[in-house]
Design a protein around this motif. Structure first.
Motif, mmCIF file in Angstrom:
data_model
loop_
_atom_site.group_PDB
_atom_site.id
_atom_site.type_symbol
_atom_site.label_atom_id
_atom_site.label_comp_id
_atom_site.label_asym_id
_atom_site.label_seq_id
_atom_site.Cartn_x
_atom_site.Cartn_y
_atom_site.Cartn_z
ATOM 1 N N SER A 158 0.843 -1.186 0.000
ATOM 2 C CA SER A 158 0.000 0.000 0.000
ATOM 3 C C SER A 158 0.881 1.240 0.000
ATOM 4 N N GLU A 159 0.452 2.252 -0.709
ATOM 5 C CA GLU A 159 1.190 3.518 -0.748
ATOM 6 C C GLU A 159 1.420 4.067 0.658
ATOM 7 N N GLU A 160 0.565 3.716 1.583
ATOM 8 C CA GLU A 160 0.658 4.274 2.928
ATOM 9 C C GLU A 160 1.649 3.556 3.836
ATOM 10 N N HIS A 161 2.292 2.499 3.350
ATOM 11 C CA HIS A 161 3.202 1.728 4.220
ATOM 12 C C HIS A 161 4.589 1.622 3.605
ATOM 13 N N TYR A 164 -1.915 -1.228 -3.913
ATOM 14 C CA TYR A 164 -2.989 -0.224 -3.947
ATOM 15 C C TYR A 164 -2.581 1.128 -3.368
ATOM 16 N N ASP A 165 -3.243 2.133 -3.915
ATOM 17 C CA ASP A 165 -3.214 3.490 -3.361
ATOM 18 C C ASP A 165 -4.603 3.679 -2.758
ATOM 19 N N PRO A 166 -4.715 3.570 -1.415
ATOM 20 C CA PRO A 166 -6.062 3.502 -0.817
ATOM 21 C C PRO A 166 -6.897 4.750 -1.046
ATOM 22 N N LEU A 167 -6.273 5.904 -0.968
ATOM 23 C CA LEU A 167 -7.014 7.146 -1.172
ATOM 24 C C LEU A 167 -6.134 8.096 -1.972
ATOM 25 N N ASP A 168 -6.510 8.301 -3.199
ATOM 26 C CA ASP A 168 -5.739 9.184 -4.068
ATOM 27 C C ASP A 168 -6.427 10.544 -4.127
ATOM 28 N N GLY A 169 -5.604 11.592 -4.016
ATOM 29 C CA GLY A 169 -6.161 12.944 -4.024
ATOM 30 C C GLY A 169 -6.623 13.347 -2.641
HETATM 31 MN MN MN Z 1 -2.823 8.027 -1.557
#
Ligand code: MN
Ligand code: AHG
Ligand code: MN
Length: 338
Positions: free
Chosen positions: A95-98, A117-122
């Motif tokens: 994940s982009e967040e880790h 995955y990118d869980p929340l983009d923008g």
């Molecule tokens: Mn993101």
């Protein structure tokens, strides 16, 4: 059956019908895509309730890029992991967040697929009620056996993707996916909680109406990028009409508009960000796969993004993607000024 019913195609049915065409299809990819759609519905629910459910605002955490994490980022990240950690379909996630890989807990069996995955983009748009998105990329594992997945499984070129998808949480929630057989879009009907086929076989126009870039960074751009954007604006000697500028700072929203209407999205390298801003594995590869499947193209300015072998998990890459003619023109300007 009423004729209106025969027109209703749920995402599950569409994925099943498409995968069924593959000889040897086991249904595992179908189930994985359906798990993703379910995670997307949960995130969509929280997204639309964000203002009233007290989930707005920042957490104390920063992600690995030093950016402040929004609460919805954390929620989306956890939902996607939890929906996929126990199914026996995924051997490793990223994940982009880790910072590091997300391993499947020991008590569950690892599977054949790799989920990135990118869980929340923008996410800077969450608090101002503008569109945001989620991005998924799926590879086959390449390490042999049925043990846990490794970095090698995650670091594969985009040309090897099995599937990619994005979800846009906008005026409605849409999920757009490709398994290499075209690009198909589904709109969430909140009254029944199902994604229904609304945009079959999306083809992006070969040239376009819009360009999308953070024009505020212009003073940092190379001469090639400056000349290219001036061309998009019709400022060169050709005397063309300018394209319209549309930029919301949410790549999924900008990409989605340009996919449907034609146009180019760019986040170039510049003096402040020598490799650009966007991440190769979480953002650029899956959207490049979808762009190509819709008849478009994605480049880092010199080569097809799908051909790039990633070297590390959070690698950044300059991005030019959308309508093929517009992206090839970017490559031409950058080549001339190399
Ligand atoms: Mn993101
Ligand atoms: P994320 O929210 O996943 O960190 O991604 C934000 C990205 C992308 O969605 C967007 O196109 C870009 O950052 C905007 O960057 P600028 O604010 O520099 O234009
Ligand atoms: Mn992003």
């Amino acid at each position: 059956m009423p004729s209106s019913l025969s027109k209703v195609v749920t995402i599950e049915r569409h994925i099943l019908d498409n995968q069924g065409q593959h000889p040897g299809a086991t249904g595992r990819l179908t189930s994985l895509l359906y798990d993703i759609a379910l995670a997307a519905k949960l995130i969509a629910r929280e997204t639309t309730r964000a203002g009233i459910a007290n989930v707005l605002g920042i957490t104390s955490g920063q992600n690995v890029h030093g950016e402040i994490q929004q609460k919805l980022d954390v929620y989306a990240d956890q939902v996607i992991f939890r929906m996929n950690d126990h199914t026996g379909r995924v051997c490793v996630m990223a994940s982009e967040e880790h910072d590091d890989l997300l391993h499947i807990p020991e008590r569950y069996p690892p599977g054949h697929y790799v989920l990135i995955y990118d869980p929340l983009d923008g996410s800077s748009n969450i608090d101002v009620n503008a569109s945001i998105g989620t991005i998924f990329a799926i590879h086959h594992r390449i390490t042999p056996g049925d043990g846990h997945g490794t970095l090698e499984d995650v670091l594969q070129p985009g040309s090897r993707l099995v599937a990619a998808a994005y979800v846009i949480y906008g005026s409605s929630t849409m999920m757009v996916y490709s398994t290499g057989q075209g690009v198909h879009g589904f709109t969430l009907d909140p009254s029944i909680g199902e994604f229904l086929l609304s945009h079959p076989d999306i083809r992006t126009p070969s040239t376009g109406k819009y360009y999308s870039v953070n024009q505020g960074r212009q003073k940092h751009w190379s001469r090639g990028v400056q000349r290219y954007v001036a061309w998009l604006q019709g400022l060169d000697d050709e005397g063309r009409e300018p394209l319209g500028l549309r930029y919301i700072g949410s790549m999924i929203a900008d990409f989605h508009r340009n996919l449907l209407r034609g146009g180019v999205f760019l986040y170039p390298a510049d003096t402040g960000q020598p490799s650009g801003k966007l991440r190769l594995t979480y953002e650029a590869q899956p959207l490049a796969f979808i762009a190509a499947q819709a008849g478009g193209y994605a480049s880092d300015g010199a080569r097809d993004i799908l051909s790039i072998q990633p070297e590390n998990l959070h690698q950044r890459v300059p991005v030019f993607m959308g309508s093929r003619d517009l992206v090839e023109k970017a490559e031409q300007f950058l080549r001339e000024d190399a």
